[in-house]
Design a protein around this motif. Structure first.
Motif, PDB file in Angstrom:
ATOM      1  N   ASP A 103      -7.824   4.047   0.824  1.00 30.48           N
ATOM      2  CA  ASP A 103      -6.911   4.519   1.858  1.00 30.48           C
ATOM      3  C   ASP A 103      -7.717   5.012   3.058  1.00 30.48           C
ATOM      4  N   PRO A 104      -7.568   4.386   4.237  1.00 33.20           N
ATOM      5  CA  PRO A 104      -8.392   4.768   5.394  1.00 33.20           C
ATOM      6  C   PRO A 104      -7.763   5.876   6.240  1.00 33.20           C
ATOM      7  N   TYR A 105      -6.563   6.327   5.868  1.00 31.87           N
ATOM      8  CA  TYR A 105      -5.764   7.187   6.735  1.00 31.87           C
ATOM      9  C   TYR A 105      -6.518   8.437   7.179  1.00 31.87           C
ATOM     10  N   TYR A 106      -7.253   9.054   6.262  1.00 31.03           N
ATOM     11  CA  TYR A 106      -7.975  10.291   6.602  1.00 31.03           C
ATOM     12  C   TYR A 106      -9.464  10.038   6.811  1.00 31.03           C
ATOM     13  N   CYS A 129       0.872  -1.186   0.000  1.00 33.22           N
ATOM     14  CA  CYS A 129       0.000   0.000   0.000  1.00 33.22           C
ATOM     15  C   CYS A 129       0.899   1.223   0.000  1.00 33.22           C
ATOM     16  N   LEU A 130       0.391   2.365   0.433  1.00 33.74           N
ATOM     17  CA  LEU A 130       1.201   3.589   0.409  1.00 33.74           C
ATOM     18  C   LEU A 130       2.160   3.650   1.603  1.00 33.74           C
ATOM     19  N   GLY A 131       1.608   3.658   2.819  1.00 34.23           N
ATOM     20  CA  GLY A 131       2.435   3.883   4.001  1.00 34.23           C
ATOM     21  C   GLY A 131       2.931   2.626   4.691  1.00 34.23           C
ATOM     22  N   ASN A 132       2.337   1.472   4.349  1.00 34.18           N
ATOM     23  CA  ASN A 132       2.625   0.191   5.025  1.00 34.18           C
ATOM     24  C   ASN A 132       2.348   0.288   6.536  1.00 34.18           C
ATOM     25  N   ILE A 133       1.322   1.081   6.885  1.00 32.71           N
ATOM     26  CA  ILE A 133       0.919   1.117   8.299  1.00 32.71           C
ATOM     27  C   ILE A 133      -0.582   0.850   8.462  1.00 32.71           C
ATOM     28  N   CYS A 134      -1.335   0.769   7.366  1.00 30.04           N
ATOM     29  CA  CYS A 134      -2.774   0.477   7.489  1.00 30.04           C
ATOM     30  C   CYS A 134      -3.164  -0.769   6.691  1.00 30.04           C
ATOM     31  N   ARG A 135      -3.327  -0.607   5.386  1.00 27.76           N
ATOM     32  CA  ARG A 135      -3.898  -1.687   4.578  1.00 27.76           C
ATOM     33  C   ARG A 135      -3.008  -2.908   4.424  1.00 27.76           C
ATOM     34  N   TYR A 178       5.701   4.444  -0.096  1.00 25.91           N
ATOM     35  CA  TYR A 178       6.202   5.652   0.554  1.00 25.91           C
ATOM     36  C   TYR A 178       6.945   5.234   1.827  1.00 25.91           C
ATOM     37  N   HIS A 206       7.021   6.281   6.932  1.00 27.04           N
ATOM     38  CA  HIS A 206       6.681   5.646   8.210  1.00 27.04           C
ATOM     39  C   HIS A 206       7.603   4.475   8.515  1.00 27.04           C
TER      40      HIS A 206
HETATM   41  P1  4NP Z   1      -1.726   2.818   4.086  1.00 29.00           P
HETATM   42  O1  4NP Z   1      -2.356   4.167   4.677  1.00 29.00           O
HETATM   43  O2  4NP Z   1      -1.183   3.153   2.725  1.00 29.00           O
HETATM   44  O3  4NP Z   1      -2.885   1.885   4.024  1.00 29.00           O
HETATM   45  O4  4NP Z   1      -0.645   2.383   5.061  1.00 29.00           O
HETATM   46  C1  4NP Z   1      -1.650   5.377   4.720  1.00 29.00           C
HETATM   47  C2  4NP Z   1      -0.674   5.580   5.675  1.00 29.00           C
HETATM   48  C3  4NP Z   1       0.008   6.778   5.728  1.00 29.00           C
HETATM   49  C4  4NP Z   1      -0.298   7.792   4.830  1.00 29.00           C
HETATM   50  C5  4NP Z   1      -1.268   7.576   3.873  1.00 29.00           C
HETATM   51  C6  4NP Z   1      -1.933   6.364   3.822  1.00 29.00           C
HETATM   52  N1  4NP Z   1       0.374   9.035   4.909  1.00 29.00           N
HETATM   53  O5  4NP Z   1       0.019   9.939   4.131  1.00 29.00           O
HETATM   54  O6  4NP Z   1       1.289   9.192   5.718  1.00 29.00           O
END
Ligand code: 4NP
Length: 163
Positions: free
Chosen positions: A127-130, A10-16, A45, A48
């Protein structure tokens, strides 16, 4: 027997993707396939890197019996050589992973997570981040659906895996 290695991205490797990794790991374990199927996750990205998954994701996952304990890392070119399948959550992940792939053969390993869903019609894992709590529940619903579809395909030998 050959081992299949799957990298969720995924993007941040902290959620999905860390949630996908743990859901898949549990399914694989339940089927007694842990020695055959290995899972990991990474982000496109690196901001994180070294972090545990987002507390909101960990809380939502824990409520369904998944303990997320992986540390965030950025995907590398070498991952394309190391893994048999690179499973991305959305189009942006797809594009970034595609550009990183060292060869067209390696780029062929990229799949969309939602392509393995049996119950949901989604074309990406949002993306669930926001988002609020419901965003995390939707992510888990989609990932549980997709992981069981992916495992079914692997068991049926329906995925063409390079190696
Ligand atoms: P992920 O979620 O890609 O599911 O881990 C996100 C985590 C961090 C960010 C965006 C999405 N960020 O913008 O930092």
């Amino acid at each position: 027997m050959e081992k299949i290695k799957i990298l969720f991205v995924c993007l941040g490797n902290i959620c999905r993707s860390p949630a996908a990794e743990e859901i898949m790991r549990q399914l694989v374990k339940r089927e007694g396939l842990s020695s055959r199927i290995e899972v990991d996750s990474a982000g496109t990205y690196g901001g994180h890197a070294g972090d545990l998954p987002d507390p909101r994701m960990r809380r939502a996952a824990r409520a369904r019996g998944y303990e997320l304990a992986s540390r965030s890392r950025r995907i590398t070119e070498d991952d394309f050589r190391e893994f048999d399948l690179i499973v991305v959550m959305d189009d942006s992940n797809y594009e970034r992973a595609y550009r990183l792939a060292p060869s067209p053969e390696e780029a062929d390993k990229i799949r969309r997570m939602t392509a393995f869903c049996r119950c949901h019609q989604a074309t990406y894992v949002p993306d669930p981040y926001y988002e609020g709590a419901r965003g995390f529940e939707l992510v888990l619903d989609l990932l549980e659906d997709a992981c069981s579809g992916l495992l079914e395909d692997l068991k049926n030998g329906m995925l063409r895996l390079k190696r």
